[in-house]
Design a protein around this motif. Sequence first.
Motif, PDB file in Angstrom:
ATOM      1  N   VAL A 127       1.016  -1.050   0.216  1.00  0.00           N
ATOM      2  CA  VAL A 127      -0.163   0.245   0.152  1.00  0.00           C
ATOM      3  C   VAL A 127       0.881   1.207   0.026  1.00  0.00           C
ATOM      4  O   VAL A 127       0.301   2.397  -0.672  1.00  0.00           O
ATOM      5  N   GLN A 128       2.173   1.638   0.412  1.00  0.00           N
ATOM      6  CA  GLN A 128       3.111   2.230   0.846  1.00  0.00           C
ATOM      7  C   GLN A 128       3.760   2.406  -0.495  1.00  0.00           C
ATOM      8  O   GLN A 128       3.849   3.429  -0.804  1.00  0.00           O
ATOM      9  N   ALA A 129       3.751   1.576  -1.181  1.00  0.00           N
ATOM     10  CA  ALA A 129       4.697   1.139  -2.885  1.00  0.00           C
ATOM     11  C   ALA A 129       3.768   2.808  -3.730  1.00  0.00           C
ATOM     12  O   ALA A 129       4.894   2.906  -4.719  1.00  0.00           O
ATOM     13  N   SER A 130       2.672   3.197  -3.184  1.00  0.00           N
ATOM     14  CA  SER A 130       2.206   3.394  -4.185  1.00  0.00           C
ATOM     15  C   SER A 130       2.408   5.362  -4.253  1.00  0.00           C
ATOM     16  O   SER A 130       1.353   5.871  -3.184  1.00  0.00           O
ATOM     17  N   LYS A 136       6.332  16.032 -10.824  1.00  0.00           N
ATOM     18  CA  LYS A 136       5.903  14.379  -9.949  1.00  0.00           C
ATOM     19  C   LYS A 136       4.882  13.379 -10.634  1.00  0.00           C
ATOM     20  O   LYS A 136       4.540  13.921 -10.795  1.00  0.00           O
ATOM     21  N   TYR A 137       5.601  11.919 -10.397  1.00  0.00           N
ATOM     22  CA  TYR A 137       4.626  11.397 -10.857  1.00  0.00           C
ATOM     23  C   TYR A 137       4.098   9.960 -10.133  1.00  0.00           C
ATOM     24  O   TYR A 137       4.780   9.553  -8.668  1.00  0.00           O
ATOM     25  N   GLU A 138       2.613   9.383 -10.126  1.00  0.00           N
ATOM     26  CA  GLU A 138       2.106   8.542  -8.847  1.00  0.00           C
ATOM     27  C   GLU A 138       1.902   7.419 -10.592  1.00  0.00           C
ATOM     28  O   GLU A 138       1.518   7.611 -11.029  1.00  0.00           O
ATOM     29  N   VAL A 139       2.831   6.265 -10.382  1.00  0.00           N
ATOM     30  CA  VAL A 139       1.914   4.928 -10.526  1.00  0.00           C
ATOM     31  C   VAL A 139       0.573   4.712 -10.488  1.00  0.00           C
ATOM     32  O   VAL A 139      -0.088   4.471  -9.216  1.00  0.00           O
ATOM     33  N   TYR A 149       0.476   7.002 -15.871  1.00  0.00           N
ATOM     34  CA  TYR A 149       1.150   7.242 -14.835  1.00  0.00           C
ATOM     35  C   TYR A 149      -0.103   8.476 -14.433  1.00  0.00           C
ATOM     36  O   TYR A 149      -0.568   9.656 -15.248  1.00  0.00           O
ATOM     37  N   LYS A 150       0.291   9.706 -13.176  1.00  0.00           N
ATOM     38  CA  LYS A 150      -0.124  10.781 -13.130  1.00  0.00           C
ATOM     39  C   LYS A 150       0.706  11.641 -12.430  1.00  0.00           C
ATOM     40  O   LYS A 150       1.718  11.483 -11.708  1.00  0.00           O
ATOM     41  N   ILE A 151       0.263  12.783 -13.211  1.00  0.00           N
ATOM     42  CA  ILE A 151       1.800  13.584 -13.253  1.00  0.00           C
ATOM     43  C   ILE A 151       1.533  14.826 -12.833  1.00  0.00           C
ATOM     44  O   ILE A 151       0.101  15.694 -13.211  1.00  0.00           O
ATOM     45  N   SER A 152       1.709  15.388 -11.782  1.00  0.00           N
ATOM     46  CA  SER A 152       1.565  16.955 -10.929  1.00  0.00           C
ATOM     47  C   SER A 152       2.892  17.642 -11.736  1.00  0.00           C
ATOM     48  O   SER A 152       3.990  16.753 -11.728  1.00  0.00           O
TER      49      SER A 152
END
Length: 132
Positions: free
Chosen positions: A27-30, A78-81, A87-90
Motif C-alpha cells: 500500500v505504501q509503494a504507490s 512528480k508522478y504516481e504509478v 501515470y498521474k503526473i503533477s
Amino acid sequence: MRKSVVIGLIVSGFLLEFSGESQGDLVQASTWHHGIPQILKHTKWHHETGRITFGTKWFSLWGPTGGARWGIGQTNVKYEVVGHHKYKISHQDSHSFGPTISYAKYVSYQKLIWKWDKSSQAVSNYRYYHWG
C-alpha cells in the motif's frame, strides 16, 4: 500428534502475520516520485497541433503558433504509478500558481495518450505519436 498440530498452528500464525506486514508495504509503494517515469525519459511525442518533449526531471508542451511554439516548460514534476504504464503526473508551469494534474498512458513505443485533469480548462484526450 497434538504437539505437531500446535506447532503447525503457531507456524501458520507467524506466516499470516508476516504476510499482513508485506501487504501493508504494498500500500505504501504507490507514492509520488520526483522526475519523469523511466519509460518516458528523453522521448518526443507529437499530434496534429502540438508536441511534448520529455527530459529527465522536466517536460515541455509545444503549441502550434505564437509564443507557445517555443515550448512551455513544466517544472516541479512528480508522478504516481496508477497502473501498468499509466501515470498521474503533477507539474507546474511559470504561468500557473498551483500544480496541474495530468494523466499519461504509454500504450506502445509509437503511441502515448495524454489526458488533462477534469478541473483543467483543456479537458481532452490527446493521442501522441513517437517523434524523432
